[in-house]
Design a protein around this motif. Structure first.
Motif, PDB file in Angstrom:
ATOM      1  N   ALA A 227      39.423  38.974  42.155  1.00 58.30           N
ATOM      2  CA  ALA A 227      38.587  38.859  43.361  1.00 58.30           C
ATOM      3  C   ALA A 227      37.779  40.132  43.621  1.00 58.30           C
ATOM      4  O   ALA A 227      37.703  40.631  44.745  1.00 58.30           O
ATOM      5  N   GLY A 228      37.219  40.682  42.558  1.00 56.58           N
ATOM      6  CA  GLY A 228      36.337  41.838  42.702  1.00 56.58           C
ATOM      7  C   GLY A 228      37.049  43.159  42.953  1.00 56.58           C
ATOM      8  O   GLY A 228      36.407  44.169  43.235  1.00 56.58           O
ATOM      9  N   SER A 247      33.832  42.485  38.522  1.00 55.17           N
ATOM     10  CA  SER A 247      34.427  41.149  38.616  1.00 55.17           C
ATOM     11  C   SER A 247      35.056  40.821  37.267  1.00 55.17           C
ATOM     12  O   SER A 247      34.847  41.540  36.274  1.00 55.17           O
ATOM     13  N   ILE A 264      41.559  34.752  33.562  1.00 56.10           N
ATOM     14  CA  ILE A 264      41.168  35.254  34.889  1.00 56.10           C
ATOM     15  C   ILE A 264      42.062  34.641  35.957  1.00 56.10           C
ATOM     16  O   ILE A 264      42.769  33.659  35.708  1.00 56.10           O
ATOM     17  N   GLN A 267      41.888  33.065  41.885  1.00 63.21           N
ATOM     18  CA  GLN A 267      40.917  33.429  42.928  1.00 63.21           C
ATOM     19  C   GLN A 267      39.500  33.562  42.379  1.00 63.21           C
ATOM     20  O   GLN A 267      38.543  33.619  43.143  1.00 63.21           O
ATOM     21  N   ASP A 268      39.378  33.671  41.058  1.00 66.38           N
ATOM     22  CA  ASP A 268      38.060  33.856  40.434  1.00 66.38           C
ATOM     23  C   ASP A 268      37.588  32.604  39.695  1.00 66.38           C
ATOM     24  O   ASP A 268      36.660  32.677  38.893  1.00 66.38           O
ATOM     25  N   LEU A 271      34.120  31.773  38.564  1.00 66.14           N
ATOM     26  CA  LEU A 271      33.419  32.565  37.537  1.00 66.14           C
ATOM     27  C   LEU A 271      33.539  31.943  36.146  1.00 66.14           C
ATOM     28  O   LEU A 271      32.859  32.383  35.205  1.00 66.14           O
TER      29      LEU A 271
END
Ligand code: GDP
Length: 309
Positions: A227-228, A247, A264, A267-268, A271
């Motif tokens: 999440a960044g 990210s 990943i 939460q991502d 992407l």
């Protein structure tokens, strides 16, 4: 057989999970030694030791490095003689450094020293330093160039990183066993480690990138960015100051061409299409390793993703 490219804390958490779901004897770790440092005349290999202590079940869970319950009597006693105290080394941790230094001075190569330390801690997994030669991660910022531990520990990463280089890498060779294990493994897993200063030095050793390009192993990387944000450490700040998107997609683009699968966090999930557009599969799972169960679940999920390749 599984090969894991490893830094320190993030990597050791993943490895603690992997040895719960795979035969520990089938796991070989290629460890970053770019942040090795000389302290009090002793050779300290922070990432190697974190991984060994973690796999031995003795790593301090609060810090992620050092030994549980270690004391600091030697470091305190050294104060009297005016030594700097910014790099913390516990008494029992110092014993590892004394042993390593003595053997290196006798001419024993680093990979043999490291293997002996891992066996002394009862590890069934193999721990290989990326090379036997000294390679030094150097960080350049506005104030000039710094040794890695100066940047990381003494200055607490409060420097805008402009450039990272690995002094001595050109003359280094993969330590014995590194190229072979990459070639013979079913999978090569890049742990959720800092891509620049934990995985970067490993890839800078001539021959390792080629071995990764040639292997028929499935090559997987796990994002240290969720999440960044990073769970700990300077990877996010480094990505930003070096012009990368902070990210999991930014991490994927750093590893583009080197890996087949990018893992990943849930939460991502959004992407995933962008990551797949980079020419790799994207596997989405829970990557937050806050308990032994979650570490094992992530490792199992990564192995499942490899099987599905
Ligand atoms: P260092 O050498 O001790 O800094 O360790 P590494 O390079 O192996 O690990 C640092 C990276 O691990 C950081 O970028 C963290 O975001 C990542 N990390 C630590 N814990 C976790 C976790 O539970 N999940 C994920 N995905 N990454 C983690």
């Amino acid at each position: 057989m599984y090969t894991v490219f490893a830094g320190g804390v993030g990597a050791s958490r993943f490895l603690q999970g992997l040895v719960q779901v795979a035969d520990p004897a089938a796991v070989t770790v290629i460890s970053n030694t770019g942040d090795d440092v000389e302290m009090f005349g002793l050779h300290v290999s922070p990432d190697v030791d974190i991984v060994i202590y973690a796999l031995a079940g003795v790593v301090n869970p609060e810090t992620g490095w050092g030994l549980t319950g270690d004391t600091f009597a030697v470091a305190e006693a050294l104060n009297r003689y005016g030594y700097e105290r910014w790099f913390n080394l516990g008494d029992r941790d110092l014993a590892t450094a004394i042993h390593r230094t003595r053997l290196l001075r006798e001419g024993v190569p680093l990979h043999e020293v490291t293997g002996g330390i891992a066996r002394a801690w009862g590890l069934a997994s193999s721990i290989l330093p990326m090379c036997n030669e000294r390679v030094e991660t150097r960080i350049s910022g506005p104030g000039g160039e710094l040794a890695f531990q100066d940047y990381m520990v003494r200055l607490r990463t409060e420097v805008d990183v402009e450039e990272i280089r690995f002094a001595g890498a050109r003359e280094a060779r993969p330590s014995p066993g590194v190229v072979e294990t990459i070639g013979e493994s079913a999978a090569v897993i890049i742990a959720p480690s800092n891509p620049f200063v934990s995985i970067g030095p490993i890839l800078a050793v001539p021959g390792i990138r080629d071995a990764l390009a040639r292997t028929s192993a499935t090559r997987v990387a796990i994002s240290p960015v969720i999440a960044g944000q990073v769970v700990k450490g300077p990877a996010a700040k480094m990505m930003q100051s070096l012009g990368h998107e902070v990210s999991a997609a930014g991490v994927a683009s750093i590893y583009r061409g080197l890996i087949d699968v990018m893992v990943i966090d849930e939460q991502d999930r959004e992407l995933a299409p962008r990551i797949e557009a980079l020419g790799m599969r994207c596997h989405v799972t829970d990557t937050m390793m806050t308990s032994p169960e979650r570490k094992a679940a992530l490792a199992a999920s990564v192995l499942q993703a490899i099987g599905g390749g």
